[in-house]
Design a protein around this motif. Structure first.
Motif, PDB file in Angstrom:
ATOM      1  N   ILE A 125      -0.396  -5.745 -18.581  1.00 41.31           N
ATOM      2  CA  ILE A 125      -1.637  -6.259 -19.159  1.00 41.31           C
ATOM      3  C   ILE A 125      -2.003  -7.542 -18.418  1.00 41.31           C
ATOM      4  CG2 ILE A 125      -2.743  -7.169 -21.236  1.00 41.31           C
ATOM      5  CD1 ILE A 125      -0.803  -5.458 -22.881  1.00 41.31           C
ATOM      6  N   ARG A 126      -3.165  -7.539 -17.796  1.00 39.85           N
ATOM      7  CA  ARG A 126      -3.613  -8.673 -16.994  1.00 39.85           C
ATOM      8  C   ARG A 126      -4.439  -9.616 -17.871  1.00 39.85           C
ATOM      9  NH1 ARG A 126      -7.004  -7.669 -13.451  1.00 39.85           N
ATOM     10  NH2 ARG A 126      -6.259  -8.862 -11.653  1.00 39.85           N
ATOM     11  N   ILE A 127      -4.097 -10.894 -17.848  1.00 36.81           N
ATOM     12  CA  ILE A 127      -4.672 -11.849 -18.798  1.00 36.81           C
ATOM     13  C   ILE A 127      -5.368 -12.993 -18.077  1.00 36.81           C
ATOM     14  CG2 ILE A 127      -4.139 -13.463 -20.682  1.00 36.81           C
ATOM     15  CD1 ILE A 127      -1.570 -11.736 -21.134  1.00 36.81           C
ATOM     16  N   LEU A 128      -6.537 -13.348 -18.569  1.00 37.50           N
ATOM     17  CA  LEU A 128      -7.235 -14.574 -18.184  1.00 37.50           C
ATOM     18  C   LEU A 128      -7.002 -15.587 -19.299  1.00 37.50           C
ATOM     19  CD1 LEU A 128      -9.360 -16.462 -16.860  1.00 37.50           C
ATOM     20  CD2 LEU A 128     -11.119 -15.089 -18.012  1.00 37.50           C
ATOM     21  N   LEU A 129      -6.471 -16.748 -18.960  1.00 36.37           N
ATOM     22  CA  LEU A 129      -6.160 -17.790 -19.933  1.00 36.37           C
ATOM     23  C   LEU A 129      -7.110 -18.969 -19.736  1.00 36.37           C
ATOM     24  CD1 LEU A 129      -4.413 -19.260 -22.034  1.00 36.37           C
ATOM     25  CD2 LEU A 129      -2.799 -19.800 -20.192  1.00 36.37           C
ATOM     26  N   ALA A 130      -7.834 -19.343 -20.782  1.00 36.95           N
ATOM     27  CA  ALA A 130      -8.802 -20.438 -20.678  1.00 36.95           C
ATOM     28  C   ALA A 130      -8.578 -21.466 -21.780  1.00 36.95           C
ATOM     29  CB  ALA A 130     -10.227 -19.895 -20.740  1.00 36.95           C
ATOM     30  N   ALA A 161       4.030 -19.999 -20.751  1.00 39.54           N
ATOM     31  CA  ALA A 161       5.475 -19.844 -20.927  1.00 39.54           C
ATOM     32  C   ALA A 161       5.789 -18.805 -22.005  1.00 39.54           C
ATOM     33  CB  ALA A 161       6.104 -21.190 -21.286  1.00 39.54           C
ATOM     34  N   ILE A 162       5.017 -18.824 -23.091  1.00 39.51           N
ATOM     35  CA  ILE A 162       5.215 -17.826 -24.150  1.00 39.51           C
ATOM     36  C   ILE A 162       4.939 -16.421 -23.615  1.00 39.51           C
ATOM     37  CG2 ILE A 162       4.324 -16.957 -26.355  1.00 39.51           C
ATOM     38  CD1 ILE A 162       3.754 -19.913 -27.094  1.00 39.51           C
ATOM     39  N   LEU A 163       3.834 -16.276 -22.901  1.00 35.70           N
ATOM     40  CA  LEU A 163       3.468 -14.959 -22.376  1.00 35.70           C
ATOM     41  C   LEU A 163       4.481 -14.465 -21.349  1.00 35.70           C
ATOM     42  CD1 LEU A 163      -0.403 -15.454 -21.963  1.00 35.70           C
ATOM     43  CD2 LEU A 163       0.844 -14.431 -23.872  1.00 35.70           C
ATOM     44  N   ALA A 164       5.084 -15.396 -20.605  1.00 32.77           N
ATOM     45  CA  ALA A 164       6.064 -15.018 -19.579  1.00 32.77           C
ATOM     46  C   ALA A 164       7.311 -14.387 -20.177  1.00 32.77           C
ATOM     47  CB  ALA A 164       6.439 -16.236 -18.746  1.00 32.77           C
ATOM     48  N   SER A 165       7.523 -14.572 -21.487  1.00 25.69           N
ATOM     49  CA  SER A 165       8.691 -13.976 -22.148  1.00 25.69           C
ATOM     50  C   SER A 165       8.550 -12.464 -22.296  1.00 25.69           C
ATOM     51  CB  SER A 165       8.919 -14.617 -23.522  1.00 25.69           C
ATOM     52  OG  SER A 165       7.873 -14.270 -24.429  1.00 25.69           O
ATOM     53  N   ASP A 166       7.350 -11.964 -22.087  1.00 29.84           N
ATOM     54  CA  ASP A 166       7.092 -10.521 -22.160  1.00 29.84           C
ATOM     55  C   ASP A 166       6.770 -10.028 -20.752  1.00 29.84           C
ATOM     56  OD1 ASP A 166       6.016  -7.946 -22.438  1.00 29.84           O
ATOM     57  OD2 ASP A 166       5.163  -8.402 -24.400  1.00 29.84           O
ATOM     58  N   PRO A 167       7.640  -9.235 -20.135  1.00 29.51           N
ATOM     59  CA  PRO A 167       7.424  -8.801 -18.747  1.00 29.51           C
ATOM     60  C   PRO A 167       6.221  -7.893 -18.549  1.00 29.51           C
ATOM     61  CG  PRO A 167       9.306  -7.663 -19.726  1.00 29.51           C
ATOM     62  CD  PRO A 167       8.914  -8.751 -20.684  1.00 29.51           C
ATOM     63  N   SER A 168       5.640  -7.401 -19.641  1.00 26.18           N
ATOM     64  CA  SER A 168       4.468  -6.528 -19.507  1.00 26.18           C
ATOM     65  C   SER A 168       3.162  -7.312 -19.483  1.00 26.18           C
ATOM     66  CB  SER A 168       4.426  -5.512 -20.650  1.00 26.18           C
ATOM     67  OG  SER A 168       4.159  -6.149 -21.893  1.00 26.18           O
ATOM     68  N   LEU A 169       3.244  -8.654 -19.607  1.00 30.07           N
ATOM     69  CA  LEU A 169       2.060  -9.505 -19.598  1.00 30.07           C
ATOM     70  C   LEU A 169       2.019 -10.323 -18.318  1.00 30.07           C
ATOM     71  CD1 LEU A 169       2.154 -10.851 -23.279  1.00 30.07           C
ATOM     72  CD2 LEU A 169       1.022  -8.793 -22.412  1.00 30.07           C
ATOM     73  N   ASP A 170       0.844 -10.417 -17.710  1.00 33.56           N
ATOM     74  CA  ASP A 170       0.692 -11.145 -16.453  1.00 33.56           C
ATOM     75  C   ASP A 170      -0.567 -11.998 -16.499  1.00 33.56           C
ATOM     76  OD1 ASP A 170       0.922 -12.007 -13.825  1.00 33.56           O
ATOM     77  OD2 ASP A 170      -0.016 -10.203 -12.991  1.00 33.56           O
ATOM     78  N   VAL A 171      -0.400 -13.331 -16.445  1.00 34.13           N
ATOM     79  CA  VAL A 171      -1.556 -14.235 -16.395  1.00 34.13           C
ATOM     80  C   VAL A 171      -2.075 -14.251 -14.957  1.00 34.13           C
ATOM     81  CG1 VAL A 171      -2.386 -16.588 -16.722  1.00 34.13           C
ATOM     82  CG2 VAL A 171      -0.681 -15.635 -18.293  1.00 34.13           C
ATOM     83  N   VAL A 172      -3.227 -13.641 -14.731  1.00 29.14           N
ATOM     84  CA  VAL A 172      -3.763 -13.497 -13.373  1.00 29.14           C
ATOM     85  C   VAL A 172      -4.745 -14.599 -13.011  1.00 29.14           C
ATOM     86  CG1 VAL A 172      -3.419 -11.003 -13.370  1.00 29.14           C
ATOM     87  CG2 VAL A 172      -5.603 -11.938 -14.168  1.00 29.14           C
TER      88      VAL A 172
END
Length: 216
Positions: free
Chosen positions: A2-7, A19-30
Motif C-alpha cells: 500500500i503506497r502512502i502519501l503523508l502530509a 515510524a509507526i507505518l514502518a512497523s508494517d512491511p506492507s505499507l510504504d510511504v512514497v
C-alpha cells in the motif's frame, strides 16, 4: 504493498507517523508533504493508494486538500488525521470524500488498521469518532430514517444487499466473499450505489444504510 502519501506541517509528527507505518512491511510511504497544496501536487505525481492528511496545514488545509485530491486523483483514498475531534471536522471530512478519520491521540494500531481498511475499499472511523457519529445519528433517527428509506427505494434488491454490507463496514473483497461474487462486480455495484444515492463516498452511503434500517 500500500503506497502512502503523508502530509503534515510538522516534521517531527511526520517522522513519528512514518515510524509507526514502518512497523508494517506492507505499507510504504512514497511521498511526504508539509502543506496541503504540496500534498495535492504529490498525489497527482505519485498516484498513492492512500493520502494520510493532517487537517490543519498551511496554504491549503487538509479538508481542502482532501476535496482536491478526490477530484484530481480519484484512485487515491483519503484518511484524515488530526488532534481535533470536534463534530464539524468529522462531518466536513466525510462530506469532502474522506474514507477514514483518525485521531492522533489514538492507538497506533488504529492508524495501521485504518489505512488497510480504506485501501481495501472500506470506510474507517476511530472508535472515538465512530461514537460521535452514532450519537449524531441517534439524535435524529426518526426523520433521517424516513428520508433514508425513501432514498434506498431507487436501488435494486441486490444493490440494497450490497449497501447493507457497506454499512456493516465490509470491504469490497469481504462483500464479494459474503455474496459469492467477484470483487470487480462488487466494485461496480458500489459505484452504482454511490451514483444512485448521490453521495461521494462509502461513509455517506453507510450512514444512509444505518438510517434506512438495512444494518442490524
Amino acid at each position: 504493498m500500500i503506497r502512502i502519501l503523508l502530509a503534515d506541517d510538522e516534521a517531527m509528527i511526520r517522522a513519528g507517523i512514518r515510524a509507526i507505518l514502518a512497523s508494517d512491511p506492507s505499507l510504504d510511504v512514497v511521498a511526504e508533504a508539509g502543506d496541503g497544496r504540496e500534498a495535492v501536487d504529490l498525489a497527482i505525481s505519485h498516484h498513492p493508494d492512500v493520502a494520510l492528511l493532517d487537517i490543519r496545514m498551511p496554504r491549503l488545509d487538509g479538508l481542502g486538500a482532501a476535496a482536491e485530491i478526490r477530484r484530481v486523483a480519484p484512485g487515491t483514498a483519503v484518511v484524515m488525521l488530526t488532534t481535533f475531534g470536534e463534530d464539524d471536522y468529522i462531518a466536513r471530512a466525510i462530506d469532502v470524500g474522506a474514507g477514514g478519520f483518525l485521531l492522533k491521540s489514538g492507538d497506533p494500531r488504529e492508524l495501521i488498521a485504518g489505512i488497510h481498511a480504506v485501501a481495501g475499499g472500506a470506510a474507517y472511523l476511530s472508535p472515538k469518532v465512530a461514537q460521535r457519529v452514532i450519537t449524531q445519528l441517534a439524535g435524529g433517527r426518526m426523520s433521517k430514517g424516513s428520508l433514508a428509506r425513501e432514498r434506498v427505494q431507487v436501488l435494486t434488491d441486490r444493490e440494497r444487499e450490497v449497501l447493507a454490507l457497506v454499512g456493516a463496514g465490509m470491504s469490497n473483497a469481504e462483500i464479494a466473499r459474503e455474496l459469492h461474487l467477484v470483487e470487480g462486480t462488487v466494485k461496480a455495484y458500489v459505484s452504482a450505489i454511490l451514483t444512485r444515492l448521490d453521495v461521494r463516498n462509502r461513509v455517506q452511503a453507510a450512514i444512509i444504510a444505518h438510517d434506512a434500517g438495512l444494518v442490524a
